[in-house]
Design a protein around this motif. Structure first.
Motif, PDB file in Angstrom:
ATOM      1  N   ILE A  41       0.822  -1.183   0.034  1.00 37.77           N
ATOM      2  CA  ILE A  41       0.099   0.265   0.023  1.00 37.77           C
ATOM      3  C   ILE A  41       0.909   1.065   0.028  1.00 37.77           C
ATOM      4  N   ARG A  42       2.335   0.898  -0.230  1.00 38.26           N
ATOM      5  CA  ARG A  42       3.147   2.253  -0.342  1.00 38.26           C
ATOM      6  C   ARG A  42       3.755   2.334  -1.649  1.00 38.26           C
ATOM      7  N   ASP A  43       3.934   3.682  -2.182  1.00 38.76           N
ATOM      8  CA  ASP A  43       4.256   3.853  -3.495  1.00 38.76           C
ATOM      9  C   ASP A  43       5.861   3.278  -3.723  1.00 38.76           C
ATOM     10  N   ARG A  44       6.694   3.653  -2.906  1.00 37.60           N
ATOM     11  CA  ARG A  44       8.047   3.277  -3.033  1.00 37.60           C
ATOM     12  C   ARG A  44       8.140   1.910  -3.348  1.00 37.60           C
ATOM     13  N   PRO A  45       7.826   0.884  -2.432  1.00 41.68           N
ATOM     14  CA  PRO A  45       8.004  -0.612  -2.451  1.00 41.68           C
ATOM     15  C   PRO A  45       7.296  -0.661  -3.903  1.00 41.68           C
ATOM     16  N   LEU A  46       5.992  -0.381  -4.168  1.00 39.60           N
ATOM     17  CA  LEU A  46       5.667  -0.836  -5.419  1.00 39.60           C
ATOM     18  C   LEU A  46       6.244  -0.713  -6.634  1.00 39.60           C
ATOM     19  N   LYS A  47       6.859   0.475  -6.504  1.00 41.48           N
ATOM     20  CA  LYS A  47       7.664   0.976  -7.570  1.00 41.48           C
ATOM     21  C   LYS A  47       8.773   0.127  -7.874  1.00 41.48           C
ATOM     22  N   LEU A  48       9.650  -0.047  -6.473  1.00 38.85           N
ATOM     23  CA  LEU A  48      10.943  -0.964  -6.610  1.00 38.85           C
ATOM     24  C   LEU A  48      10.569  -2.263  -7.074  1.00 38.85           C
ATOM     25  N   ALA A  49       9.267  -2.897  -6.582  1.00 43.58           N
ATOM     26  CA  ALA A  49       8.848  -4.183  -6.919  1.00 43.58           C
ATOM     27  C   ALA A  49       9.060  -4.260  -8.246  1.00 43.58           C
ATOM     28  N   LYS A  50       8.581  -3.252  -9.047  1.00 43.94           N
ATOM     29  CA  LYS A  50       8.386  -3.241 -10.456  1.00 43.94           C
ATOM     30  C   LYS A  50       9.554  -3.436 -11.244  1.00 43.94           C
ATOM     31  N   GLU A  51      10.428  -2.302 -10.858  1.00 41.97           N
ATOM     32  CA  GLU A  51      11.816  -2.384 -11.245  1.00 41.97           C
ATOM     33  C   GLU A  51      12.688  -3.566 -11.168  1.00 41.97           C
ATOM     34  N   MET A  52      12.429  -4.290  -9.767  1.00 44.75           N
ATOM     35  CA  MET A  52      13.339  -5.622  -9.684  1.00 44.75           C
ATOM     36  C   MET A  52      12.494  -6.817 -10.213  1.00 44.75           C
ATOM     37  N   GLY A  53      11.688  -6.797 -11.109  1.00 43.37           N
ATOM     38  CA  GLY A  53      11.035  -7.710 -11.966  1.00 43.37           C
ATOM     39  C   GLY A  53       9.725  -8.323 -11.457  1.00 43.37           C
ATOM     40  N   ALA A  54       8.995  -7.585 -10.654  1.00 35.76           N
ATOM     41  CA  ALA A  54       7.680  -8.213 -10.372  1.00 35.76           C
ATOM     42  C   ALA A  54       6.811  -7.977 -11.505  1.00 35.76           C
ATOM     43  N   ASP A  55       6.214  -9.199 -11.946  1.00 43.80           N
ATOM     44  CA  ASP A  55       5.259  -9.250 -13.198  1.00 43.80           C
ATOM     45  C   ASP A  55       3.933  -8.310 -12.828  1.00 43.80           C
ATOM     46  N   ALA A  83      -2.961  -2.371  -2.833  1.00 44.09           N
ATOM     47  CA  ALA A  83      -4.057  -2.845  -2.071  1.00 44.09           C
ATOM     48  C   ALA A  83      -4.932  -1.783  -1.670  1.00 44.09           C
ATOM     49  N   ARG A  84      -4.627  -0.530  -1.814  1.00 42.62           N
ATOM     50  CA  ARG A  84      -5.433   0.764  -1.741  1.00 42.62           C
ATOM     51  C   ARG A  84      -6.490   0.895  -2.651  1.00 42.62           C
ATOM     52  N   GLU A  85      -6.197   0.249  -3.693  1.00 43.31           N
ATOM     53  CA  GLU A  85      -7.087   0.583  -5.152  1.00 43.31           C
ATOM     54  C   GLU A  85      -7.892  -0.580  -5.539  1.00 43.31           C
ATOM     55  N   THR A 111       4.598 -11.054   4.314  1.00 48.81           N
ATOM     56  CA  THR A 111       5.421 -10.632   5.164  1.00 48.81           C
ATOM     57  C   THR A 111       4.860  -9.347   5.918  1.00 48.81           C
ATOM     58  N   SER A 112       3.532  -9.044   5.601  1.00 48.33           N
ATOM     59  CA  SER A 112       2.920  -7.922   6.155  1.00 48.33           C
ATOM     60  C   SER A 112       2.590  -8.074   7.635  1.00 48.33           C
ATOM     61  N   GLY A 113       2.306  -9.488   7.836  1.00 45.93           N
ATOM     62  CA  GLY A 113       1.698  -9.666   9.292  1.00 45.93           C
ATOM     63  C   GLY A 113       0.421  -9.044   9.653  1.00 45.93           C
ATOM     64  N   ALA A 114      -0.109  -8.411   8.712  1.00 44.22           N
ATOM     65  CA  ALA A 114      -1.532  -7.805   8.950  1.00 44.22           C
ATOM     66  C   ALA A 114      -2.341  -8.753   8.946  1.00 44.22           C
ATOM     67  N   ALA A 115      -3.112  -8.843   9.670  1.00 39.85           N
ATOM     68  CA  ALA A 115      -4.350 -10.200   9.579  1.00 39.85           C
ATOM     69  C   ALA A 115      -5.216 -10.001   8.654  1.00 39.85           C
ATOM     70  N   SER A 116      -5.659  -8.872   8.141  1.00 36.51           N
ATOM     71  CA  SER A 116      -6.679  -8.861   7.217  1.00 36.51           C
ATOM     72  C   SER A 116      -5.926  -9.261   5.953  1.00 36.51           C
ATOM     73  N   VAL A 117      -4.739  -8.970   5.741  1.00 37.13           N
ATOM     74  CA  VAL A 117      -3.962  -9.239   4.547  1.00 37.13           C
ATOM     75  C   VAL A 117      -3.664 -10.722   4.502  1.00 37.13           C
ATOM     76  N   VAL A 118      -3.397 -11.493   5.645  1.00 36.42           N
ATOM     77  CA  VAL A 118      -2.993 -12.769   5.760  1.00 36.42           C
ATOM     78  C   VAL A 118      -4.394 -13.473   5.347  1.00 36.42           C
ATOM     79  N   LYS A 119      -5.323 -13.241   5.835  1.00 38.59           N
ATOM     80  CA  LYS A 119      -6.632 -13.640   5.575  1.00 38.59           C
ATOM     81  C   LYS A 119      -6.841 -13.558   4.097  1.00 38.59           C
ATOM     82  N   GLN A 120      -6.494 -12.741   3.209  1.00 40.95           N
ATOM     83  CA  GLN A 120      -7.012 -12.583   1.859  1.00 40.95           C
ATOM     84  C   GLN A 120      -5.983 -13.397   1.046  1.00 40.95           C
TER      85      GLN A 120
END
Ligand code: ZN
Ligand code: ZN
Length: 343
Positions: free
Chosen positions: A196-210, A215-217, A238-247
């Motif tokens: 849900i953060r911009d920098r990690p999503l941008k980095l993930a894309k740069e590092m080869g995430a397909d 999750a905000r949108e 890795t988030s450890g957030a209960a609602s994310v784990v469930k999903q």
């Protein structure tokens, strides 16, 4: 020497303390060059996990051996080393069966023995804790292997990720991005990164995430089903957030695997009928704690030139340790990995 000493919740002080000395024949002293901050440090700093106070914080480090006990084989003065987050006993049933991360008598840096946010570190059971850094590898890169990359590779291997696997990673911090690197290395054909953060999503894309999912949108489960049809082969949270784990578990295909890497803060509201009926597997992982696994990770990072340093967003001096913890704890300026330059 100078050390960052934790006295209580968010009470971290830079102090002059005695330089550690060898207390037993199996020990070594290292001069710390780099230390890194991870989630466990943040939890300790925030007072959310038990810590034996006061204590020098820190459990991720690279440095040079300056003293070794008489009983230590394979390590000598001047060796450049990294080490595990703790020292396992080597004789309990978990150590003997190859799972020292479950050792009942672990000594844990920064939690129950003094840690690495200091100029010098005393390392008990040095042969079971320290590993030489491969020739040519930078110490700034090496410090990222023992916790960050080890946990990532172990998560990927526990999940059974192999050539052609489709992998979902929820929580794109330093471990999440390392899992992305490890999953690609293991042959994953598509990796979906969620945050849900911009920098990690941008980095993930740069590092080869397909695919990336903000999750905000977007709804996670719906989007994963669109991409994969039946669901994801392996989900790693890795988030450890209960609602994310469930999903994430919901997004796993029948017969697939969910790996829980992040420590979950609250109970997860799960309907286990689907786990049985769809033969989903849910597995927990800790950071591995064997020198053999650490050696293997160092070889991998070195030979594939994985450039883990790309995950470092902040680099501070030891004297700024309090500031570094604040950055990591309060997520000031979107941190991924925060390093301390010690010497
Ligand atoms: Zn750590
Ligand atoms: Zn043990």
């Amino acid at each position: 020497m100078i050390a960052a000493v934790l006295h209580g919740s968010e009470d971290l002080r830079i102090e002059e303390v005695d330089r550690p000395t060898i207390e037993g024949p199996d020990e070594a002293i290292i001069r710390v060059e780099w230390a890194a901050i991870c989630g466990t440090d943040v939890h300790a700093y925030e007072g959310r996990i038990p810590v034996k106070l006061p204590i020098v914080m820190g459990h991720e480090y690279s440095g040079e051996v300056i003293e070794v006990g008489q009983g230590v084989r394979g390590l000598g003065i001047g060796d450049k080393v990294v080490g595990l987050y703790g020292a396992s006993c080597g004789s309990c049933e978990f150590c003997v069966s190859g799972r020292p991360q479950l050792c009942m008598r672990r000594l844990l840096f920064g939690l129950n023995i003094n840690g690495s946010f200091a100029e010098y570190l005393r390392v008990p059971r040095a042969e079971r804790t320290l590993v030489k850094v491969p020739e040519g590898m930078e110490m700034r890169e090496a410090v990222l292997v023992p916790d960050m990359f080890q946990t990532a590779l172990y998560s990927v291997e526990t999940g059974g990720v192999g050539p052609g696997s489709r992998v979902l990673i929820t929580g794109i911090g330093a471990i999440g991005l390392s899992i992305l690197i490890a999953a690609k290395l293991a042959g994953a054909s598509s990796v979906i990164a969620v945050d849900i953060r911009d920098r990690p999503l941008k980095l993930a894309k740069e590092m080869g995430a397909d695919y990336i999912i903000d999750a905000r949108e977007e709804g996670l489960v719906k989007r994963v089903r669109e991409i994969t049809d039946l669901g994801i082969d392996v989900a790693i949270d890795t988030s450890g957030a209960a609602s994310v784990v469930k999903q994430a578990i919901e997004a796993v295909r029948p017969g697939g695997t969910h790996v829980q890497t992040g420590i979950v803060g609250k109970p997860v509201d799960l309907d286990l009928r689907y786990v049985t009926g769809l033969e989903k597997r849910i597995l927990g992982v800790l950071c591995p704690a064997s020198v053999e696994y650490l050696m293997r990770c160092l070889r991998i990072v070195n030979s594939f030139n994985l450039e883990l340093h790309k995950l470092v967003t902040h680099e501070l001096e030891l004297r700024e340790a309090k500031r570094a913890l604040e950055i990591a704890s309060k997520k000031i300026d979107d941190p991924i990995k925060v390093l301390l330059k010690i010497s």
